[in-house]
Write a protein that holds these residues in place. Structure first.
Motif, mmCIF file in Angstrom:
data_model
loop_
_atom_site.group_PDB
_atom_site.id
_atom_site.type_symbol
_atom_site.label_atom_id
_atom_site.label_comp_id
_atom_site.label_asym_id
_atom_site.label_seq_id
_atom_site.Cartn_x
_atom_site.Cartn_y
_atom_site.Cartn_z
ATOM 1 N N ALA A 107 0.827 -1.207 0.000
ATOM 2 C CA ALA A 107 0.000 0.000 0.000
ATOM 3 C C ALA A 107 0.860 1.254 0.000
ATOM 4 C CB ALA A 107 -0.928 -0.010 1.220
ATOM 5 N N GLN A 108 1.946 1.268 0.805
ATOM 6 C CA GLN A 108 2.833 2.420 0.824
ATOM 7 C C GLN A 108 3.570 2.570 -0.499
ATOM 8 O OE1 GLN A 108 3.025 4.778 3.009
ATOM 9 N NE2 GLN A 108 1.590 3.832 4.443
ATOM 10 N N ARG A 123 2.404 1.688 -3.496
ATOM 11 C CA ARG A 123 1.450 2.243 -4.467
ATOM 12 C C ARG A 123 1.194 3.719 -4.204
ATOM 13 N NH1 ARG A 123 -0.991 -2.821 -3.445
ATOM 14 N NH2 ARG A 123 -2.434 -1.851 -1.964
ATOM 15 N N HIS A 124 1.126 4.091 -2.921
ATOM 16 C CA HIS A 124 0.940 5.506 -2.581
ATOM 17 C C HIS A 124 2.120 6.337 -3.096
ATOM 18 C CE1 HIS A 124 -0.369 8.998 -0.297
ATOM 19 N NE2 HIS A 124 0.866 9.111 0.181
ATOM 20 N N PHE A 125 3.326 5.818 -2.950
ATOM 21 C CA PHE A 125 4.514 6.524 -3.439
ATOM 22 C C PHE A 125 4.465 6.663 -4.962
ATOM 23 C CE2 PHE A 125 9.106 6.648 -4.569
ATOM 24 C CZ PHE A 125 9.465 7.777 -3.863
ATOM 25 N N ASP A 134 1.763 6.852 -6.801
ATOM 26 C CA ASP A 134 0.710 7.811 -7.161
ATOM 27 C C ASP A 134 1.073 9.244 -6.795
ATOM 28 O OD1 ASP A 134 -0.768 5.671 -8.057
ATOM 29 O OD2 ASP A 134 -1.947 5.481 -6.218
ATOM 30 N N GLU A 135 1.850 9.426 -5.712
ATOM 31 C CA GLU A 135 2.125 10.766 -5.221
ATOM 32 C C GLU A 135 3.460 11.335 -5.704
ATOM 33 O OE1 GLU A 135 0.120 12.723 -3.341
ATOM 34 O OE2 GLU A 135 -1.424 11.194 -3.651
ATOM 35 N N ARG A 171 10.697 3.228 4.466
ATOM 36 C CA ARG A 171 10.842 3.642 3.061
ATOM 37 C C ARG A 171 12.248 4.191 2.871
ATOM 38 N NH1 ARG A 171 6.705 7.916 0.819
ATOM 39 N NH2 ARG A 171 8.093 9.439 1.804
#
Length: 285
Positions: free
Chosen positions: A54-55, A57-59, A61-62, A120
């Protein structure tokens, strides 16, 4: 070396700490243009055990949107999230290429879960100096995950004050949060025997059971927590976890709605209710 989060990375001699304005640990070789290489490290509190996907994918997208500029340049190409290993732990990895200030830069981002945290680590190095890839390989090979300071302190308190529920509960809580749920069961069970009316300890024991794969033991502990705290949202949430562990999503939603009626302002319960309702919605054509 970050003793608070139990992580250490070997850096080349001459690298120095930088401030990125976001509270992250950032290091570089000191160059500002061609030849610049960096490492940014951060521990993200996820709240629940996960695999880092999840982290990652967030990275994506952002921070790695193709064509969008970031701190180290504009994203040119980006790969998919791929399974990997770092420091002997399962991880997720993303590779990308950036373009900025007249230079092309390689980027590799690692996402390493550890209990309720996800580390991360983002490495960048110049494409113009391909030998730098070996420097980054050496840095990633030397990443170490050690026992965090808070867990060492919790162990020491439990040893210094044996047979007391509070230190045992804190030790079990710390063990579970750092991904050692099976080890957390014994101190938490001892704390329950010493202070059977403490609902929070019973809830914590239920979570340790669930996260170590002991579903029926976890459901039993959740049911006992409900006996001692019939209106306690933590005990009600433990019942939700029991239903989910047994594969009863609809039952979990009913229990969660009950918990929401007890405390409708609890943001965590509200978010969990939304996620469960979304999971129960029928799929489109």
């Amino acid at each position: 070396h970050d003793d608070g989060f139990g992580v250490a990375v070997a850096l080349p001699e001459g690298w120095r700490r930088e401030e990125d304005g976001q509270g992250r640990r950032t290091f570089s070789n000191g160059l500002t243009g061609l030849g610049r290489a960096t490492l940014t490290a951060e521990a993200i509190e996820a709240g629940e055990p996960g695999d880092g996907s999840a982290q990652a994918r967030h990275f994506l997208d952002e921070s790695l949107v193709p064509g969008r500029a970031g701190p180290e340049g504009r994203t040119v190409t980006v790969g998919a999230v791929e399974p990997a290993s770092l420091g002997g732990r399962p991880a997720q990895r993303i590779r990308a290429e950036l373009d900025g200030a007249g230079r092309r830069t390689h980027l590799v981002a690692w996402f390493v879960p550890r209990g309720e945290w996800v580390y991360r680590l983002v490495f960048t190095w110049p494409q113009a100096y391909p030998a730098y890839a070996r420097v980054v390989e050496r840095m990633t090979a030397d990443v170490r995950f050690e026992e965090p300071a808070s867990l060492r302190v919790a162990r020491a308190r439990a040893l210094l004050v044996p047979g007391v529920a509070g230190p045992l509960r804190e030790l079990g809580h710390s063990l579970r949060r750092w991904g050692l749920a099976a080890d957390a069961v014994e101190p938490l069970a001892s704390a329950v025997r010493l202070a059977p009316t403490q609902v929070d300890t019973r809830v914590e024991l239920a979570r340790a059971y669930f996260e170590s794969g002991q579903v029926e033991e976890g459901c039993h502990s959740a049911a006992e927590a409900r006996v001692y705290g019939p209106s306690d949202t933590g005990a009600l949430e433990a019942g939700v976890r029991c239903a989910l562990a047994r594969g009863d999503t609809a039952g979990a939603l009913l229990r969660l709605e009950e918990a929401r009626r007890v405390d409708p302002r609890d943001a965590r319960l509200r978010a969990a209710e939304g996620a469960l309702k979304a999971a129960l919605e029928p799929s489109g054509p």
